[in-house]
Scaffold this motif. Structure first.
Motif, PDB file in Angstrom:
ATOM      1  N   PHE A  33       3.752   0.049  11.151  1.00 13.03           N
ATOM      2  CA  PHE A  33       2.887  -0.139   9.976  1.00 13.03           C
ATOM      3  C   PHE A  33       3.420   0.674   8.794  1.00 13.03           C
ATOM      4  O   PHE A  33       3.938   1.770   8.974  1.00 13.03           O
ATOM      5  N   TYR A  35       1.720   2.233   5.271  1.00  8.04           N
ATOM      6  CA  TYR A  35       0.525   2.496   4.468  1.00  8.04           C
ATOM      7  C   TYR A  35       0.927   3.266   3.220  1.00  8.04           C
ATOM      8  O   TYR A  35       1.926   3.976   3.213  1.00  8.04           O
ATOM      9  N   GLN A  37      -1.045   6.178   0.788  1.00  8.65           N
ATOM     10  CA  GLN A  37      -2.213   7.050   0.764  1.00  8.65           C
ATOM     11  C   GLN A  37      -2.403   7.578  -0.644  1.00  8.65           C
ATOM     12  O   GLN A  37      -1.517   8.222  -1.203  1.00  8.65           O
ATOM     13  N   PRO A  39      -5.421   9.472  -3.326  1.00  9.44           N
ATOM     14  CA  PRO A  39      -6.690  10.211  -3.305  1.00  9.44           C
ATOM     15  C   PRO A  39      -7.882   9.297  -3.553  1.00  9.44           C
ATOM     16  O   PRO A  39      -7.889   8.495  -4.494  1.00  9.44           O
ATOM     17  N   GLY A  40      -8.879   9.418  -2.696  1.00  2.00           N
ATOM     18  CA  GLY A  40     -10.097   8.635  -2.843  1.00  2.00           C
ATOM     19  C   GLY A  40     -10.022   7.221  -2.307  1.00  2.00           C
ATOM     20  O   GLY A  40     -11.047   6.540  -2.209  1.00  2.00           O
ATOM     21  N   LEU A  41      -8.818   6.775  -1.962  1.00  2.18           N
ATOM     22  CA  LEU A  41      -8.657   5.395  -1.479  1.00  2.18           C
ATOM     23  C   LEU A  41      -8.258   5.343  -0.012  1.00  2.18           C
ATOM     24  O   LEU A  41      -8.119   4.253   0.561  1.00  2.18           O
ATOM     25  N   GLY A  42      -8.029   6.476   0.597  1.00  3.21           N
ATOM     26  CA  GLY A  42      -7.650   6.502   2.006  1.00  3.21           C
ATOM     27  C   GLY A  42      -6.261   5.952   2.232  1.00  3.21           C
ATOM     28  O   GLY A  42      -5.389   6.038   1.364  1.00  3.21           O
ATOM     29  N   LEU A  43      -6.063   5.372   3.407  1.00  4.62           N
ATOM     30  CA  LEU A  43      -4.794   4.738   3.742  1.00  4.62           C
ATOM     31  C   LEU A  43      -4.972   3.230   3.618  1.00  4.62           C
ATOM     32  O   LEU A  43      -5.831   2.649   4.269  1.00  4.62           O
ATOM     33  N   GLY A  58      -0.440  -6.856   4.884  1.00  8.32           N
ATOM     34  CA  GLY A  58      -1.642  -6.059   5.032  1.00  8.32           C
ATOM     35  C   GLY A  58      -2.602  -6.354   3.904  1.00  8.32           C
ATOM     36  O   GLY A  58      -2.706  -7.489   3.441  1.00  8.32           O
ATOM     37  N   ASP A  59      -3.265  -5.327   3.428  1.00 10.36           N
ATOM     38  CA  ASP A  59      -4.287  -5.523   2.403  1.00 10.36           C
ATOM     39  C   ASP A  59      -3.731  -5.459   0.977  1.00 10.36           C
ATOM     40  O   ASP A  59      -4.328  -6.003   0.055  1.00 10.36           O
ATOM     41  N   ALA A 104      -2.201   5.487  17.140  1.00  9.34           N
ATOM     42  CA  ALA A 104      -1.093   5.405  16.193  1.00  9.34           C
ATOM     43  C   ALA A 104      -0.480   6.776  15.988  1.00  9.34           C
ATOM     44  O   ALA A 104      -1.169   7.791  15.967  1.00  9.34           O
ATOM     45  N   PHE A 106       2.168   8.934  13.449  1.00  6.52           N
ATOM     46  CA  PHE A 106       2.594   8.858  12.059  1.00  6.52           C
ATOM     47  C   PHE A 106       3.872   9.640  11.797  1.00  6.52           C
ATOM     48  O   PHE A 106       4.123  10.671  12.418  1.00  6.52           O
TER      49      PHE A 106
END
Lengths: 115, 113
Positions: A33, A35, A37, A39-43, A58-59, A104, A106
């Motif tokens: 995966f 991602y 990262q 601040p405030g939005l997570g992964l 993904g998103d 998972a 990392f």
């Protein structure tokens, strides 16, 4: 120990450059995966892969592509870097399915700054 | 689309207080559930995980979480926090159908000494 290695800890690139972020694992996990990262939005999941040459969006895939030519390596590509892609990028691996341990693992992350 | 929601973005509490962090997800199929923690300047670490069986799972450092299937929730708890629990906490949901691992937005927890 599971090892997930990202090629760089810190990167500074110019707007418009093509950027490659590499992730290598030594644990023979099928799933990999990428991602970012913030601040405030997570992964937020960019792309993932469950097998060689297989990839799934993904998103937030816009502006990114990926490559998985070998099981142990998963590359994230920024075709033309932009300042809004400044972020911490995390690679993760896991086994597929739900009857085995799908925890998972990392990498240490790559902090990318686009100027 | 599958989503994972963490209700609180920031939590501030004193040492010895109890902590509960909410996590809800939207997917109704078979899932594995996780809580990860990220201490300042460090990597993500696994706190605990749920695959099947007892819905109350215990993790490291005195943390536990309860899976309530009917509520699509997996809330994290610790009865008495310490200053060293200051960190950001992430809930994650793995959906086997599709191999997708989705994280919540994270909750920053500050424990005052």
């Amino acid at each position: 120990d599971v090892k997930v290695t990202q090629s760089s800890r810190y990167l500074v690139k110019r707007t418009g450059e093509k950027v490659f972020l590499e992730c290598v694992q030594d644990m023979d996990h099928e799933n990999m995966f990428w991602y970012r990262q913030d601040p405030g939005l997570g992964l937020r999941l960019i792309y993932f892969s469950y097998d060689v040459k297989m990839k799934e969006k993904g998103d937030i895939p816009e502006g990114y592509s990926v490559s998985r030519e070998k099981k142990e390596r998963f590359s994230l590509i920024l075709e033309s870097a932009s300042t809004n892609q400044t972020s911490m990028y995390l690679c993760a691996i896991s086994f597929p399915g739900t009857t085995v341990n799908t925890e998972a693992f990392f990498g240490q992350g790559t902090r990318l700054t686009v100027v | 689309a599958q989503s994972v929601s963490q209700h609180n973005h920031h939590v501030i509490l004193s040492e010895a207080a109890s902590l509960e962090l909410g996590c809800n997800y939207s997917y109704g199929g078979t899932v594995n559930l996780f809580w990860y923690v990220q201490y300042p300047g460090q990597h993500l670490q696994l706190l605990l995980k749920y695959f099947s069986g007892d819905p109350l799972v215990k993790g490291i450092k005195g943390f536990e979480a309860e899976f309530i299937k009917s509520k699509f929730s997996f809330n994290l708890r610790k009865p008495s926090v310490q200053w060293s629990d200051t960190a950001e906490y992430f809930c994650a949901v793995y959906k086997a159908a599709g191999n997708k691992l989705t994280f919540g937005g994270g909750t920053r927890v500050l424990v005052k000494p």
